[in-house]
Write an enzyme that holds these catalytic residues in place. Structure first.
Site, PDB file in Angstrom:
ATOM      1  N   LYS A 157       0.826  -1.213   0.000  1.00 10.77           N
ATOM      2  CA  LYS A 157       0.000   0.000   0.000  1.00 10.77           C
ATOM      3  C   LYS A 157       0.860   1.262   0.000  1.00 10.77           C
ATOM      4  O   LYS A 157       0.487   2.248  -0.625  1.00 10.77           O
ATOM      5  CB  LYS A 157      -0.942   0.009   1.203  1.00 10.77           C
ATOM      6  CG  LYS A 157      -2.077  -1.002   1.076  1.00 10.77           C
ATOM      7  CD  LYS A 157      -3.050  -0.875   2.235  1.00 10.77           C
ATOM      8  CE  LYS A 157      -4.085  -1.979   2.218  1.00 10.77           C
ATOM      9  NZ  LYS A 157      -4.890  -2.001   3.445  1.00 10.77           N
ATOM     10  N   LYS A 161      -7.715 -12.695  -9.172  1.00  9.48           N
ATOM     11  CA  LYS A 161      -8.950 -12.654  -8.377  1.00  9.48           C
ATOM     12  C   LYS A 161      -9.851 -11.493  -8.790  1.00  9.48           C
ATOM     13  O   LYS A 161      -9.350 -10.426  -9.143  1.00  9.48           O
ATOM     14  CB  LYS A 161      -8.596 -12.464  -6.887  1.00  9.48           C
ATOM     15  CG  LYS A 161      -8.447 -13.771  -6.132  1.00  9.48           C
ATOM     16  CD  LYS A 161      -7.950 -13.558  -4.723  1.00  9.48           C
ATOM     17  CE  LYS A 161      -8.991 -13.024  -3.763  1.00  9.48           C
ATOM     18  NZ  LYS A 161      -8.467 -12.961  -2.374  1.00  9.48           N
ATOM     19  N   LYS A 192     -12.024  -5.247  -6.447  1.00  5.13           N
ATOM     20  CA  LYS A 192     -12.560  -3.916  -6.695  1.00  5.13           C
ATOM     21  C   LYS A 192     -11.447  -2.930  -7.036  1.00  5.13           C
ATOM     22  O   LYS A 192     -11.704  -1.871  -7.555  1.00  5.13           O
ATOM     23  CB  LYS A 192     -13.372  -3.427  -5.495  1.00  5.13           C
ATOM     24  CG  LYS A 192     -12.666  -3.477  -4.169  1.00  5.13           C
ATOM     25  CD  LYS A 192     -13.660  -3.250  -3.030  1.00  5.13           C
ATOM     26  CE  LYS A 192     -13.027  -3.608  -1.699  1.00  5.13           C
ATOM     27  NZ  LYS A 192     -13.993  -3.754  -0.626  1.00  5.13           N
TER      28      LYS A 192
END
Ligand code: TRP
Length: 326
Positions: free
Chosen positions: A111, A192, A195
């Site tokens: 992140k 996968k 979003k």
């Protein structure tokens, strides 16, 4: 009865992968266990957020979770910031975990690589997550494999605190949900459904309308050998459709594979099954949306229920580590 705890961030929308992967298990756990589910809005603040968007996505996620089947009479569903014990215990957790341990978290590295403002909160994120879990004397944490490091550090923190200050916390176990299907992106079936990947045609939102669901499934990537079998290694696209159909119907993908000979038929059956699965959720969601005050009331009741347990654990931790009682 074992106590189960899980958390979910109020960011982005829920997609079919979340629904069939994790949430199905959440709904099942509330029948068999004492289940506590938390919308982790404080964790969402670790990355820059628009205030109005955070507020509305928190309420919407609560409504979605209830629409999917979380029942406030059977589980405890609440918003993290409504129970201040989470922030209070997080400080004690920060003082129990080391800088070195936090530096080794791969979620932080991923992140922070993608963010231009790296908050201290992003770095200490695992301490708050440990607080979430430990406040409820949690036995089991049913989360995906991507959370493995976070659960391990929670266990280390609990053991260290207990060792330093005497028995205070239950040391939780990570359970990787067995029943959850791994749903992949319809356009890129090797990754996968997510979003964050911005794959509009590869992702089906839980609130998506039936026409759009059908279109996306019809356009899903398959392959050219024309054979229907469940084999993710060499037939990712077809296998993903089998997983989706199987999970939506409660069958195994291998079993589902036996009923089809043509890709077109498999796709229509998968599209029908997904539409049938989503329509009642969408109806319940619309009902809940028409009465936001009721959702807020349910969340407040959830927070009160959570706080009863959380405040006892916090007091025990504060006393054991030497804070003078007020
Ligand atoms: N870190 C989790 C995620 O990104 C969310 C989370 C926060 C959580 N606190 C938790 C999950 C406690 C399980 C238990 O998905």
């Amino acid at each position: 009865m074992a106590r189960v705890f899980s958390g979910i961030q109020p960011s982005g929308d829920l997609h079919l992968g979340n629904l069939l992967g994790a949430l199905v298990n959440w709904v099942n756990h509330q029948e068999e266990h004492e289940a506590v589910y938390c919308i982790v809005d404080l964790h969402a603040l670790t990355l820059p957020k628009d205030p109005e968007e955070l507020r509305s996505s928190t309420l919407e996620l609560a409504q979605l979770l209830m629409a999917v089947g979380l029942d406030p009479d059977k589980c405890t569903l609440f918003v993290q910031s409504h129970v201040p014990e989470h922030s209070q215990l997080a400080w004690l957790m920060e003082c129990t975990v080391s800088y070195g341990e936090l530096s080794r978290m791969t979620a932080f590295k991923d992140k922070s690589d993608r963010s231009e403002f790296i908050s201290a909160g992003l770095f200490t994120y695992p301490a708050l997550q440990a607080a979430d879990i430990l406040l409820y004397d949690t036995d089991l944490v049913p989360v995906g494999d991507d959370q493995r490091q976070h659960i391990e550090i929670t266990r280390d923190i609990a053991e260290r605190f207990n060792h330093r200050f005497g028995e205070t916390f239950v040391v939780p176990e990570h359970v990787i949900p067995p029943a959850g299907a791994r749903i992949m992106d319809l356009q890129h079936p090797e990754r996968k459904m997510s979003k964050s990947q911005h794959s509009v045609n590869g992702t089906i939102n839980v609130l998506e309308n039936p026409d759009s669901v059908r279109k996306k499934i019809k356009r899903a990537v398959t392959d050219s050998d024309g054979e229907i079998r469940f084999d993710f290694e060499s037939k990712a696209g077809v296998s993903n459709l089998l997983s989706i159909l199987g999970a939506a119907k409660g069958d195994s993908p291998e079993e589902v594979a036996k009923s089809f000979e043509r890709y077109g038929d498999l796709k229509s059956a998968a599209a029908d099954a997904v539409v049938d699965l989503l329509l009642p959720i969408q109806e319940r969601y619309a009902d809940l949306q028409s009465d936001p005050a009721e959702t807020r009331r349910l969340l407040q009741a959830g927070a009160e229920k959570a706080q009863e347990v959380a405040s006892r654990t916090l007091t025990r931790a504060q006393q054991n580590c030497g804070l003078l009682q007020a």
